[in-house]
Design a protein around this motif. Structure first.
Motif, PDB file in Angstrom:
ATOM      1  N   ASN A  73      -4.332  -1.114   2.424  1.00 29.29           N
ATOM      2  CA  ASN A  73      -4.426  -0.227   1.256  1.00 29.29           C
ATOM      3  C   ASN A  73      -4.802  -1.011   0.000  1.00 29.29           C
ATOM      4  OD1 ASN A  73      -1.876  -1.081  -0.049  1.00 29.29           O
ATOM      5  ND2 ASN A  73      -0.891   0.014   1.643  1.00 29.29           N
ATOM      6  N   GLY A  74      -5.004  -0.282  -1.069  1.00 25.77           N
ATOM      7  CA  GLY A  74      -5.431  -0.916  -2.321  1.00 25.77           C
ATOM      8  C   GLY A  74      -4.312  -1.704  -2.977  1.00 25.77           C
ATOM      9  N   THR A  99      -1.775   2.882 -16.696  1.00 25.50           N
ATOM     10  CA  THR A  99      -2.382   2.682 -15.382  1.00 25.50           C
ATOM     11  C   THR A  99      -1.547   3.398 -14.343  1.00 25.50           C
ATOM     12  OG1 THR A  99      -3.220   1.032 -13.785  1.00 25.50           O
ATOM     13  CG2 THR A  99      -1.148   0.505 -14.893  1.00 25.50           C
ATOM     14  N   ALA A 102       0.744   1.533  -9.018  1.00 25.50           N
ATOM     15  CA  ALA A 102       0.435   0.488  -8.031  1.00 25.50           C
ATOM     16  C   ALA A 102       0.051  -0.830  -8.693  1.00 25.50           C
ATOM     17  CB  ALA A 102      -0.683   0.949  -7.103  1.00 25.50           C
ATOM     18  N   MET A 161      -7.625  -2.694 -15.528  1.00 26.08           N
ATOM     19  CA  MET A 161      -7.925  -1.626 -14.564  1.00 26.08           C
ATOM     20  C   MET A 161      -9.058  -0.763 -15.117  1.00 26.08           C
ATOM     21  SD  MET A 161      -7.466   1.655 -13.367  1.00 26.08           S
ATOM     22  CE  MET A 161      -6.161   2.581 -14.158  1.00 26.08           C
ATOM     23  N   GLU A 190     -10.218   2.391  -8.489  1.00 24.07           N
ATOM     24  CA  GLU A 190     -10.819   3.709  -8.725  1.00 24.07           C
ATOM     25  C   GLU A 190     -12.329   3.620  -8.922  1.00 24.07           C
ATOM     26  OE1 GLU A 190      -8.559   5.210 -12.082  1.00 24.07           O
ATOM     27  OE2 GLU A 190      -6.703   5.207 -10.909  1.00 24.07           O
ATOM     28  N   SER A 211      -9.609   0.617  -3.701  1.00 23.57           N
ATOM     29  CA  SER A 211      -8.798   1.477  -2.823  1.00 23.57           C
ATOM     30  C   SER A 211      -9.670   2.515  -2.120  1.00 23.57           C
ATOM     31  CB  SER A 211      -7.717   2.188  -3.632  1.00 23.57           C
ATOM     32  OG  SER A 211      -7.159   3.243  -2.866  1.00 23.57           O
ATOM     33  N   LYS A 216      -9.435   8.951  -3.299  1.00 25.45           N
ATOM     34  CA  LYS A 216     -10.441   8.180  -4.027  1.00 25.45           C
ATOM     35  C   LYS A 216     -11.850   8.703  -3.701  1.00 25.45           C
ATOM     36  CE  LYS A 216      -7.714   5.152  -6.149  1.00 25.45           C
ATOM     37  NZ  LYS A 216      -6.299   5.387  -5.832  1.00 25.45           N
TER      38      LYS A 216
END
Ligand code: PLP
Length: 380
Positions: A73-74, A99, A102, A161, A190, A211, A216
């Motif tokens: 996963n991301g 953000t 995660a 991010m 993203e 991710s 997404k």
């Protein structure tokens, strides 16, 4: 604002017989079934297989970043990036307060502590001015490393991010990081399909994470990827995702604590099929975004558009409402009517586990937190 008019416009765009319009639904119109069937027919459903290699290859070609290592996963992709650039227990990592959770969680998995700085209003991503200001006033360089004067801890990395696929001022951030000897890792979770000045996002720092979660722009079910131009770091990533196994034809030899973070072949099969449709997704999402832009501008509502130099994936479209009251009313009305909308995230600095972490004034983050909402953004 006229919520009823907005709701009927969104319904008109998606023109579906379904009552409920989700924020973002995946679309499977390519080779997904064929590739998944092939995994089952060949029994290669798990940790090795041709789709893992094929997907990594395709990611490299698409992003023009030398190496891609796919992960489960991301979030764990971010974790590994931080560990690989040298974040150690007790270090600090600078990120943005605005953000998804995660980003901050991954810093904690690396046993480091997040420090939160403000974002720019026009990117919703980390503000280079805020970063520079924080470093100038709170740090000192000792033995070529950056230390936080308040906590005494080393600041090893910076993790901006790219919010909703929009590029933050990543070039300016990169310059500041190199001046202070801080490693730059991009949370590009993203941003699959987003470019800045012709370069895919994730290509500006030392490492980046993407991710492929179900919500997404393209999905592998669950999944992520580590991107880097440094072959030795990519090698390290591959090794750490596979239990730190020392390559050998039959011996089980492991020389440090590794992880089981590899992406299974069955997920990569889905990813490869989605990758083949990415340009189509991007094209259709741009049509949707431009429709929203024209509509909201005619309604005097700010649509969050791309900046000059940017080619945004328009993963989640966002509008900026006048104040918190207007936001609450909009969220209530739309969700009641089956049009899924969501507010932007609560600032990390307000969450119980992070409320003692150092942060700056966060004026822009607060301003955006009160006003930004996401509207349905699936491929049309
Ligand atoms: C989705 C997302 C992640 C995490 O990705 P997962 O694949 O869900 O673990 C990390 N950071 C941001 C900003 C995200 O939006």
């Amino acid at each position: 604002m006229n919520n009823t008019k907005v709701i009927s416009h969104i319904r008109e765009i998606f023109n579906t017989s379904e009552n409920f319009i989700p924020l973002h639904a995946p679309m499977f119109k390519g080779n997904e079934k064929a590739y998944l069937e092939n995994c089952i027919d060949t029994t290669f459903v798990s940790s090795v297989g041709k789709y893992v290699d094929g997907f990594e290859q395709k990611l490299q070609t698409y992003t023009s970043i030398k190496k891609a290592v796919v992960c489960v996963n991301g979030t764990n992709s971010i974790h590994l990036c931080l560990e690989i650039v040298g974040v150690k227990p007790g270090d600090e990592v600078i990120t943005q307060a605005l953000t998804f959770i995660a980003t901050a969680n991954a810093i904690c998995y690396a046993q480091a502590k997040p420090v939160f700085v403000d974002v720019d209003k026009d990117t919703m991503g980390m503000s280079p001015n805020a970063l520079q200001h924080f470093l100038e006033n709170n740090t000192e360089i000792r033995n070529d490393e950056c230390y936080n004067k308040t906590s005494g801890n080393r600041i090893k990395a910076c993790l901006p991010m790219h919010t909703f696929g929009h590029a933050c001022r990543i070039k300016e951030i990169a310059i500041i990081c190199s001046k202070y000897n801080i490693e730059l890792v991009e949370d590009a979770a993203e941003a699959m399909g987003s470019f800045y000045e012709g370069r895919h996002l994730g290509n500006f720092g030392k490492m980046a994470a993407i991710s492929f979660n179900g919500n997404k722009i393209m999905t592998t079910g669950g999944g992520g990827a580590i991107l880097t131009n440094d072959e030795s770091l990519a090698k390290k990533a591959k090794y750490l995702t596979t239990q730190a196994k020392v390559p050998h034809p039959w011996e089980y030899s492991h020389d440090e604590i590794g992880y089981n973070y590899r992406m299974p072949n069955i997920n990569a099969a889905l990813g490869l099929a989605q990758m083949e449709q990415l340009d189509f997704f991007l094209e259709r999402k741009r049509v949707l975004a431009m429709n929203y832009k024209a509509f909201f501008e005619s309604e005097n509502i700010v649509f969050f558009d791309e900046r000059p130099g940017e080619k945004c994936n328009f993963w989640l479209n966002a509008i900026i409402l006048k104040n918190r009251e207007e936001r609450e009313e909009f969220l209530k009305k739309t969700n009641e009517k089956g049009v899924m909308t969501r507010p932007i995230w609560t600032l990390m600095s307000k969450l119980p586990m992070f409320k003692n972490c150092q942060h700056d004034g966060l004026q822009n983050s607060e301003w955006l937190e009160e006003r930004v909402v996401n509207i349905p953004s699936s491929v049309i």
